[in-house]
Design a protein around this motif. Sequence first.
Motif, PDB file in Angstrom:
ATOM      1  N   UNK A  15      53.925  50.732  68.771  1.00 61.53           N
ATOM      2  CA  UNK A  15      54.482  49.775  68.259  1.00 61.53           C
ATOM      3  C   UNK A  15      54.176  48.364  68.828  1.00 61.53           C
ATOM      4  N   UNK A  16      54.373  47.360  67.814  1.00 59.40           N
ATOM      5  CA  UNK A  16      54.178  45.980  68.305  1.00 59.40           C
ATOM      6  C   UNK A  16      55.267  45.355  68.217  1.00 59.40           C
ATOM      7  N   UNK A  17      55.625  44.456  69.287  1.00 57.17           N
ATOM      8  CA  UNK A  17      56.821  43.628  69.134  1.00 57.17           C
ATOM      9  C   UNK A  17      56.842  42.317  69.277  1.00 57.17           C
ATOM     10  N   UNK A  54      58.713  33.585  75.403  1.00 54.40           N
ATOM     11  CA  UNK A  54      57.729  34.105  74.556  1.00 54.40           C
ATOM     12  C   UNK A  54      57.484  35.615  74.934  1.00 54.40           C
ATOM     13  N   UNK A  55      58.366  36.033  76.138  1.00 58.59           N
ATOM     14  CA  UNK A  55      58.459  37.466  76.679  1.00 58.59           C
ATOM     15  C   UNK A  55      59.715  38.065  75.952  1.00 58.59           C
ATOM     16  N   UNK A  56      60.457  37.527  75.053  1.00 60.88           N
ATOM     17  CA  UNK A  56      61.785  38.186  74.324  1.00 60.88           C
ATOM     18  C   UNK A  56      61.374  39.239  73.547  1.00 60.88           C
ATOM     19  N   UNK A  57      60.042  39.692  73.212  1.00 63.43           N
ATOM     20  CA  UNK A  57      59.686  40.761  72.580  1.00 63.43           C
ATOM     21  C   UNK A  57      59.912  42.034  73.031  1.00 63.43           C
ATOM     22  N   UNK A  58      59.671  42.196  74.451  1.00 62.48           N
ATOM     23  CA  UNK A  58      60.082  43.343  75.128  1.00 62.48           C
ATOM     24  C   UNK A  58      61.462  43.900  75.225  1.00 62.48           C
ATOM     25  N   UNK A  59      62.441  43.152  74.778  1.00 61.36           N
ATOM     26  CA  UNK A  59      63.904  43.428  74.838  1.00 61.36           C
ATOM     27  C   UNK A  59      64.038  43.622  73.176  1.00 61.36           C
ATOM     28  N   UNK A 187      42.693  41.738  71.756  1.00 66.50           N
ATOM     29  CA  UNK A 187      43.962  41.309  72.276  1.00 66.50           C
ATOM     30  C   UNK A 187      44.837  42.241  73.086  1.00 66.50           C
ATOM     31  N   UNK A 188      45.695  41.686  73.751  1.00 61.91           N
ATOM     32  CA  UNK A 188      46.563  42.723  74.592  1.00 61.91           C
ATOM     33  C   UNK A 188      48.001  42.354  73.911  1.00 61.91           C
ATOM     34  N   UNK A 189      48.923  43.079  74.712  1.00 57.49           N
ATOM     35  CA  UNK A 189      50.343  42.892  74.311  1.00 57.49           C
ATOM     36  C   UNK A 189      50.892  41.847  74.261  1.00 57.49           C
ATOM     37  N   UNK A 203      46.868  41.445  60.378  1.00 57.09           N
ATOM     38  CA  UNK A 203      45.709  42.659  60.180  1.00 57.09           C
ATOM     39  C   UNK A 203      45.208  42.696  61.667  1.00 57.09           C
ATOM     40  N   UNK A 204      45.073  41.750  62.317  1.00 54.98           N
ATOM     41  CA  UNK A 204      44.486  41.758  63.836  1.00 54.98           C
ATOM     42  C   UNK A 204      45.521  42.728  64.504  1.00 54.98           C
ATOM     43  N   UNK A 205      46.757  42.535  64.360  1.00 49.57           N
ATOM     44  CA  UNK A 205      47.910  43.206  65.033  1.00 49.57           C
ATOM     45  C   UNK A 205      47.762  44.733  64.747  1.00 49.57           C
ATOM     46  N   UNK A 206      47.467  45.034  63.578  1.00 50.28           N
ATOM     47  CA  UNK A 206      47.589  46.160  63.223  1.00 50.28           C
ATOM     48  C   UNK A 206      46.045  46.922  63.482  1.00 50.28           C
ATOM     49  N   UNK A 207      45.040  46.344  63.646  1.00 53.04           N
ATOM     50  CA  UNK A 207      43.795  47.041  64.055  1.00 53.04           C
ATOM     51  C   UNK A 207      44.113  46.917  65.595  1.00 53.04           C
ATOM     52  N   UNK A 208      44.646  46.325  66.590  1.00 50.14           N
ATOM     53  CA  UNK A 208      45.274  46.433  67.831  1.00 50.14           C
ATOM     54  C   UNK A 208      46.026  47.665  68.065  1.00 50.14           C
TER      55      UNK A 208
END
Length: 237
Positions: A15-17, A54-59, A187-189, A203-208
């Motif tokens: 998953x990407x968040x 900017x790090x809020x996506x990990x929660x 890219x990275x997380x 689309x870039x996120x999907x590919x990653x």
Amino acid sequence: MLHKLQLEHILFLDIETVPAYENFSDLPEQLQLLFASKTAYRRKDEISPEDFYSSAGIWAEFGKIVCISVGYLVSQGSEPQLRLKSLYGDERELLLEFKHLLNDHFNLPYHLLCAHNGKEFDFPYIARRMLIHGISLPEKLQLFGKKPWEIPHLDTLELWKFGDYKHYTSLKLLTAILGIPSPKDDIDGSQVRDVFYNEKDIDRIIKYCEKDVLAIVQVLKKLRQEPLLEEHQIKSV
């Protein structure tokens, strides 16, 4: 034991968040205070909650899922074929689509879910976001009352730990030492938030995300001492 698994019975996923709101100032005031409290143990004194947002996506309480990529192996001729599929768009809709995927195609007792650090991140994050959206959990995410060996989850990080609970190995490091092409060649997380909100390039996120799923499959095959999948065996659907 790993060699006894039927790889066709496993749904590999990643998953990407991102933060649920683009900016800290967009958060309701109560959530701003709760975010400050939640992150106090991670922030240094000079870093404000706003700077840390900017790090809020990990929660799961302060983030949201923007992509779930899955992969499954099918037999075709003399060699396995990996099918990759990504769910994206409105979070509630992609979670419902993921639930239907599990209920319709991966709902039998022998079916397993597999991710890297999935037991600490992907699986609980998906379950929490489903509940936040009022979605009942599919059987594969219902863990209450189950014994450890009854939980249908595989975790390539856990397999690599060999019982060493203090040990963490990133997927990037694991692919490097096992001789697997790195999924982190774009890219990275830490960059997903900017790609989503600033570049608006899903689309870039999907590919990653799909590259991470492929890497997880390759890691499991390497742990089973099997040949890696080749490019002609991989297809997005």
